[in-house]
Structure formats: structure tokens, C-alpha cells
Design a protein around this motif. Structure first.
Motif, mmCIF file in Angstrom:
data_model
loop_
_atom_site.group_PDB
_atom_site.id
_atom_site.type_symbol
_atom_site.label_atom_id
_atom_site.label_comp_id
_atom_site.label_asym_id
_atom_site.label_seq_id
_atom_site.Cartn_x
_atom_site.Cartn_y
_atom_site.Cartn_z
ATOM 1 N N HIS A 100 0.867 -1.179 0.000
ATOM 2 C CA HIS A 100 0.000 0.000 0.000
ATOM 3 C C HIS A 100 0.903 1.227 0.000
ATOM 4 O O HIS A 100 1.528 1.561 1.016
ATOM 5 N N TRP A 101 0.971 1.856 -1.165
ATOM 6 C CA TRP A 101 2.024 2.847 -1.428
ATOM 7 C C TRP A 101 1.985 4.036 -0.485
ATOM 8 O O TRP A 101 3.013 4.628 -0.189
ATOM 9 N N ARG A 102 0.798 4.379 0.033
ATOM 10 C CA ARG A 102 0.702 5.571 0.892
ATOM 11 C C ARG A 102 1.484 5.394 2.203
ATOM 12 O O ARG A 102 1.895 6.374 2.811
ATOM 13 N N ARG A 103 1.696 4.139 2.608
ATOM 14 C CA ARG A 103 2.475 3.914 3.829
ATOM 15 C C ARG A 103 3.960 4.211 3.609
ATOM 16 O O ARG A 103 4.736 4.239 4.571
ATOM 17 N N GLY A 104 4.350 4.373 2.349
ATOM 18 C CA GLY A 104 5.770 4.551 2.038
ATOM 19 C C GLY A 104 6.088 5.903 1.421
ATOM 20 O O GLY A 104 7.033 6.005 0.633
ATOM 21 N N ILE A 105 5.307 6.924 1.740
ATOM 22 C CA ILE A 105 5.648 8.280 1.277
ATOM 23 C C ILE A 105 5.581 9.253 2.456
ATOM 24 O O ILE A 105 4.927 8.968 3.472
ATOM 25 N N GLY A 106 6.236 10.382 2.286
ATOM 26 C CA GLY A 106 6.125 11.459 3.274
ATOM 27 C C GLY A 106 6.968 11.222 4.516
ATOM 28 O O GLY A 106 7.665 10.209 4.645
ATOM 29 N N PRO A 107 6.879 12.163 5.445
ATOM 30 C CA PRO A 107 7.731 12.108 6.640
ATOM 31 C C PRO A 107 7.348 11.002 7.620
ATOM 32 O O PRO A 107 8.178 10.524 8.374
ATOM 33 N N SER A 150 -4.785 -7.186 -3.435
ATOM 34 C CA SER A 150 -5.457 -6.745 -2.211
ATOM 35 C C SER A 150 -5.697 -5.243 -2.181
ATOM 36 O O SER A 150 -6.127 -4.705 -1.158
ATOM 37 N N GLY A 151 -5.397 -4.582 -3.289
ATOM 38 C CA GLY A 151 -5.652 -3.137 -3.369
ATOM 39 C C GLY A 151 -6.912 -2.867 -4.164
ATOM 40 O O GLY A 151 -7.713 -3.766 -4.430
ATOM 41 N N THR A 152 -7.058 -1.619 -4.544
ATOM 42 C CA THR A 152 -8.201 -1.249 -5.366
ATOM 43 C C THR A 152 -7.709 -0.536 -6.619
ATOM 44 O O THR A 152 -6.564 -0.061 -6.660
ATOM 45 N N VAL A 153 -8.597 -0.444 -7.599
ATOM 46 C CA VAL A 153 -8.243 0.285 -8.815
ATOM 47 C C VAL A 153 -7.941 1.740 -8.447
ATOM 48 O O VAL A 153 -6.996 2.341 -8.958
ATOM 49 N N GLY A 154 -8.737 2.283 -7.523
ATOM 50 C CA GLY A 154 -8.543 3.678 -7.131
ATOM 51 C C GLY A 154 -7.186 3.907 -6.483
ATOM 52 O O GLY A 154 -6.510 4.906 -6.754
ATOM 53 N N GLU A 155 -6.766 2.962 -5.638
ATOM 54 C CA GLU A 155 -5.471 3.099 -4.965
ATOM 55 C C GLU A 155 -4.333 3.109 -5.999
ATOM 56 O O GLU A 155 -3.414 3.932 -5.936
ATOM 57 N N LEU A 160 -0.283 6.189 -9.483
ATOM 58 C CA LEU A 160 0.270 6.717 -10.741
ATOM 59 C C LEU A 160 0.075 8.224 -10.828
ATOM 60 O O LEU A 160 0.924 8.943 -11.366
ATOM 61 N N GLU A 161 -1.044 8.687 -10.257
ATOM 62 C CA GLU A 161 -1.286 10.137 -10.228
ATOM 63 C C GLU A 161 -0.210 10.809 -9.382
ATOM 64 O O GLU A 161 0.344 11.848 -9.762
ATOM 65 N N TYR A 162 0.087 10.203 -8.226
ATOM 66 C CA TYR A 162 1.142 10.744 -7.342
ATOM 67 C C TYR A 162 2.458 10.857 -8.108
ATOM 68 O O TYR A 162 3.173 11.855 -8.021
ATOM 69 N N MET A 163 2.764 9.811 -8.869
ATOM 70 C CA MET A 163 4.076 9.776 -9.523
ATOM 71 C C MET A 163 4.145 10.660 -10.762
ATOM 72 O O MET A 163 5.185 11.260 -11.039
ATOM 73 N N THR A 164 3.048 10.735 -11.520
ATOM 74 C CA THR A 164 3.186 11.299 -12.872
ATOM 75 C C THR A 164 2.469 12.626 -13.119
ATOM 76 O O THR A 164 2.669 13.222 -14.182
ATOM 77 N N SER A 165 1.646 13.092 -12.173
ATOM 78 C CA SER A 165 0.875 14.311 -12.472
ATOM 79 C C SER A 165 1.685 15.568 -12.150
ATOM 80 O O SER A 165 2.684 15.517 -11.425
ATOM 81 N N SER A 166 1.210 16.687 -12.663
ATOM 82 C CA SER A 166 1.890 17.960 -12.394
ATOM 83 C C SER A 166 1.486 18.445 -11.002
ATOM 84 O O SER A 166 0.567 17.902 -10.367
ATOM 85 N N MET A 211 -8.139 -6.837 -14.802
ATOM 86 C CA MET A 211 -7.064 -6.220 -15.589
ATOM 87 C C MET A 211 -7.593 -5.082 -16.469
ATOM 88 O O MET A 211 -6.966 -4.027 -16.592
ATOM 89 N N LYS A 212 -8.788 -5.290 -17.047
ATOM 90 C CA LYS A 212 -9.343 -4.252 -17.929
ATOM 91 C C LYS A 212 -9.576 -2.949 -17.169
ATOM 92 O O LYS A 212 -9.352 -1.859 -17.693
ATOM 93 N N MET A 213 -10.031 -3.076 -15.930
ATOM 94 C CA MET A 213 -10.285 -1.857 -15.147
ATOM 95 C C MET A 213 -8.977 -1.139 -14.809
ATOM 96 O O MET A 213 -8.887 0.088 -14.896
ATOM 97 N N TYR A 214 -7.964 -1.927 -14.439
ATOM 98 C CA TYR A 214 -6.666 -1.310 -14.137
ATOM 99 C C TYR A 214 -6.080 -0.677 -15.407
ATOM 100 O O TYR A 214 -5.517 0.424 -15.363
ATOM 101 N N ALA A 215 -6.238 -1.392 -16.533
ATOM 102 C CA ALA A 215 -5.703 -0.856 -17.796
ATOM 103 C C ALA A 215 -6.424 0.432 -18.181
ATOM 104 O O ALA A 215 -5.864 1.307 -18.835
#
Ligand code: AHR
Length: 518
Positions: A100-107, A150-155, A160-166, A211-215
Motif C-alpha cells: 500500500h504505497w501511501r504507507r511509504g511516502i512522506g515524513p 489486495s488493493g483497489t483500482v482507485g489506490e 500513478l497520479e502521485y508519480m506522474t501528475s503535475s 485487468m481491464k479496469m486497471y488498464a
């Protein structure tokens, strides 16, 4: 391109066998028929949060006495830069489907259990920003596996939004607050991992619907970097996922697409649970492992044939994103950490697999050996401040000229290496024209007992020099240790020239790469 034909004659002159037992092998390298580009990404790596693959192997922390840049080991980065690692797949593996990527960002990092690998606490100190820093330091593209199990499409979409958006995007602004205003470049995203097993034990049809939803929704917002989506594909010879995913690909709508299909195959010499030893094995086990690893060719052919049926234009890449040797863990280490030594046999094994991928360069456009540091068939082993390079590492460095080179077909009557009822080709060869215009020839002697004397004759080109490196060892189970890290290391080789022919001797169980220069 200037027409060129190289014809080689390999004469096998055994040092240890009487002359009567010696064989000759002819090689023809025909550069008038250039093939596909050997994508540099077939030399890709895989780094999972597993054992000391990340913590200690890559990440030591900013306050460590081990020289580091923002917590990342300088020695490991320098070694990986030397083999021009093109791409790193992260964070797993089975780990990815519980990450769960949110546990691995920030202070404030939130530790979690690493349930897959040893049940240890994963501190999440090395998260998205640290991985991206690492990839940038190495000069590699990022291949991110998102959590489908065990994640969701939204997560995954928000990751990807965290990594690639402006930074105009609220989540992009969060990344900027964490120290990186520029959007990251994500070249590949994996839509799950082994969804047929540790990734959720999904039936092929169930996986396809996920897979289609993630894609569809896991988007890349950074226009400076096109992103390819890799769907979960087959495990070894099982074609069920290949059929299901490729069938759905053929019927895809405007709303989703994929650019790759993954294949996982480990060389175990007897399936799971693994039983083969990494060191201290005999010739029988040497032969069993090489026989097992050569099955990769049949697997690639089988799955490629299905892909050809649904995708004759070969738009979808076959991505062998987990491959390599998997042995019994080093005695005294946690079996859940998958730490194993790496011998001259593994050097031969890696050359054979890289040659297979290169021969299928029209479909295989990425491969990621498992795993980069301290896990399975690693490039690098570390012990606190110490680091050693494995025989597999040396093959990857010797093969650097093959990155993005143009495949040149080779024909040879390889002869046979036999042990008991196992019969294998005695010699394997790969040729390519490098991006520098030079012809590179890799020659692997599978025979662990008998050397091979090679005469390479060339037509249409006068080879004036043939130099390179050879990797051999006194024993096929030789390996490097922290006290003796140069037991297996490449040595320069200069071939003799005679009557326009290149003459070189291959040691038993060795890998040689030559540059043939006019
Ligand atoms: O590489 C070790 C494990 O092997 C990976 O986590 C998993 O994908 C595979 O089964």
C-alpha cells in the motif's frame, strides 16, 4: 547497411581428451540478414522487498557509515551503472499485491508486515520517492507493479497520479511537498503479479475482468514518458492466462489497452519446493539445471504462437519479468529471504537465457532477472559494507554491447554435451551488430569438462582484430566470496588471426564475448 557474411568454423580441441575425441563445430554468422533489435530491456532487473534485496542491498539510510547518496548505497549504484541496467521492476513480486504505497511516502512512514517473505516488519522507509531516486541514480527506467490482489483500482490510479501528475494536481502537489516537484517518468506498469497464484489465485477470466479496469484507470499523466501496461501472463507452460488475456486484447475497446504480457519461469531443476543446491553440486546437477533452463526457448515459442494468433502485428511484448535460478537458500540464512550463492554454472545459465531472449527479439522486448541484489540469481551480494559481484553480473557486463544491437542470425552444428541421459548443445552462440556498428559474437561452452578451440572464418569482411573477455573458472561450481571476490572474474582475450580466421579457445563451462573489427 554494408552486406556482410561471417562464416566461422569452431574446431573443438579438447585439452584433456585425446585428439581422437575432439570435434569441430562450424558457425555461420550472416550479417546480410539482420533481424530485430535486441531491446536493451531484456537485460532488466527485478528488485522486491524481500530479504536483504532492498534493505541493506540498496537502502542503508542517510546516516549509515556505508557511503550513500540520500540513503542509497554508492557501491551498488556504481556497479549497476557499469552494466547499464535499463529498467528495474519494483516493489514485487508477491510483495506488490500486498503493498500500500501511501504507507511509504512522506515524513511519517507506516510499517507493515511482510507476510510473503519471512514475516518481518517492512518499515516502508524505502518507498516511491526513494525507488525513483534509486532508478534515477542508476539511469534505469521504472517498472512499477501495482497492487491488484489486495488493493483497489482507485489506490493504484492514485499511485500513478502521485508519480506522474503535475503539481497543479492535488496529489502531484503532495509529491512536490515530499521533495520532487517534477513528475516522475514511469515507463512500465505491471497490472498485478502472478494473479494465478500469490497475486490472488484468480481464474483467467476473473483476472481479465480486473485487468481491464486497471488498464483503463491506472493512468500516466506525464506526457514526457509514454507508459506501457503489462498484463499478468503465464506461469511456465500453462497457456490459460496467455489465451484469456490475448483473446481479450483482440476484442479490446477504445477504453483500455495493454502493451505487454508477462511470463514467469524459474530454473529449479525439479520444480517447487526447490531441492537443488546453489554450490557444492556435481556434474549431474550442472547438467540438470542447464537442461531445465533451456526450456525457456520452448516456453517463449509456445506463448508467442498464441500471441501471434491474436496479435499478428506483434504489438504486445512478451515480458519475461521473472526468470533465473532458484535453489535451496544458503545454509544458515532465513529460507524466506531467498538468499543463494551464484556460481560459474549461473554465468552459463544467464548467457543461455539472454541468447534465447535475443533470438526472440521480435516478441521478447523486456526481461527482468530475479533478483538484482542479495535475492535468488543476484547480480550483487552485500554483507554490511562489503559487496561482491557474482558470475551472473559479469555476464551482464560482458553483454552490454548487445543492448539495442541488431540481431544477426547464427547457424552452427553445435555438437553435443552429454551427461547420463541428458544431451545438450555443446556450444551456444549469439551475434549482433552493436549500436557502434561493430560485430559482437558471444560463445558459450556448455561442456564443463572439455575446452573448445574456435576458428571463425569471415566472408565479405576482413576481420583484423578480435578481442574481448572470457568468463571461466577452475570449477563449474566456483563462486565469489567476500574474502575472495575475484575467484570468478572475466579475463581479457585476444584471438589469434590466421589466414583471415579468428582463432580462440573456450574453456569448459565458459562464456566469451568477442568484438570482431575489420
Ligand atoms: O522472486 C520471488 C517470487 O517469485 C516473487 O515474489 C513471485 O512473483 C514469484 O513467485
Amino acid at each position: 547497411m554494408k552486406p556482410l557474411v561471417l562464416t566461422g568454423v569452431l574446431s573443438l580441441l579438447a585439452l584433456t581428451l585425446p585428439a581422437a575425441a575432439q570435434e569441430r563445430v562450424s558457425v555461420t554468422v550472416d550479417a546480410t540478414k539482420p533481424g530485430a533489435k535486441i531491446d536493451r530491456r531484456i537485460f532488466g532487473q527485478f528488485a522486491e522487498h524481500l530479504g536483504s534485496g532492498i534493505y541493506e542491498g540498496v537502502w542503508v539510510g542517510k546516516d549509515s557509515a556505508i557511503p550513500n547518496t540520500r540513503g542509497i548505497r554508492n557501491d551498488v549504484v556504481a556497479a549497476l551503472k557499469a552494466i547499464k541496467v535499463p529498467v528495474v521492476r519494483w516493489p514485487g513480486g508477491c510483495f506488490a499485491d500486498e503493498y500500500h504505497w501511501r504507507r511509504g511516502i512522506g515524513p511519517e512512514r507506516k510499517p507493515m508486515m511482510n507476510a510473503n517473505w519471512g514475516g518481518v516488519i517492512e518499515p516502508n522507509t524505502f518507498g516511491t520517492d526513494e525507488f525513483m531516486d534509486f532508478a534515477t541514480q542508476v539511469g534505469a527506467e521504472a517498472y512499477i507493479s501495482v497492487n491488484v490482489g489486495s488493493g483497489t483500482v482507485g489506490e493504484a490510479a492514485e499511485w500513478l497520479e502521485y508519480m506522474t501528475s503535475s503539481t497543479q494536481d492535488g496529489i502531484g502537489a503532495e509529491r512536490a511537498r515530499n521533495g520532487h516537484a517534477e513528475p516522475y517518468k514511469v515507463a512500465f506498469v505491471g497490472l498485478g503479479n502472478e494473479s494465478w497464484d500469490c497475486g490472488g489465485a484468480m481464474t483467467p477470466d476473473f483476472y481479465v475482468s480486473q485487468m481491464k479496469m486497471y488498464a483503463r484507470f491506472v493512468r500516466n499523466y506525464n506526457k514526457a514518458q509514454p507508459m506501457q501496461r503489462i498484463a499478468v501472463g503465464p506461469s511456465g507452460p500453462d497457456t490459460a492466462y496467455t489465451e484469456a488475456v490475448m483473446k481479450s486484447y483482440k476484442g479490446r475497446s477504445w477504453a483500455w489497452d495493454i502493451e505487454g504480457l508477462s511470463l514467469h519461469y524459474y530454473t529449479t531443476g525439479g520444480g517447487f519446493p526447490v531441492s537443488q543446491k546453489a554450490t557444492g553440486f556435481g556434474e549431474k546437477e550442472y547438467a540438470v539445471i542447464l537442461q531445465d533452463t533451456l526450456k525457456m526457448d520452448e516456453l517463449v515459442k509456445t506463448h508467442s504462437a498464441i500471441m501471434d494468433k491474436y496479435d499478428p502485428e506483434k504489438k504486445v511484448s512478451l515480458v519475461v519479468d521473472e526468470w533465473g535460478a532458484w535453489y535451496v537458500a544458503t545454509p544458515g540464512t532465513d529460507p524466506g529471504f531467498l538468499m543463494q550463492q551464484n556460481t560459474q554454472r549461473d554465468a552459463v545459465l544467464s548467457a543461455l537465457n539472454l541468447n534465447i531472449f535475443a533470438r526472440h527479439a521480435d516478441r521478447v522486448r523486456m526481461a527482468n532477472i530475479a533478483q538484482m541484489v542479495n535475492v535468488l540469481q543476484a547480480m550483487i551480494l552485500t554483507d554490511k559494507e562489503k559487496m561482491l559481484l557474482t558470475p551472473t553480473y559479469h555476464v551482464f557486463r560482458m553483454y552490454v554491447p548487445f543492448q539495442d544491437a541488431t540481431f544477426i542470425p547464427v547457424t552452427l552444428n553445435a555438437g553435443t554435451y552429454s551427461f547420463g541421459d541428458i544431451s545438450l548443445p555443446r556450444v551456444d552462440a549469439l551475434a549482433a551488430r552493436g549500436t557502434d556498428g561493430k560485430i559482437y559474437l558471444s560463445l558459450t561452452n556448455l561442456d564443463p569438462r572439455t575446452p573448445v578451440d574456435i576458428d571463425v572464418a569471415s566472408l565479405n569482411i576482413k576481420v583484423k582484430t578480435a578481442t574481448g573477455e572470457t568468463l571461466s573458472a577452475a570449477k563449474f561450481d566456483a563462486y565469489n566470496t567476500f574474502s575472495d571476490p575475484e575467484t570468478v572474474a572475466p579475463k581479457p582475450v585476444t584471438a589469434k588471426m590466421k589466414d583471415g580466421k579468428v582463432m580462440v579457445r573456450l574453456s569448459p563451462a565458459s562464456v566469451t564475448v568477442l568484438t570482431l573489427q575489420p
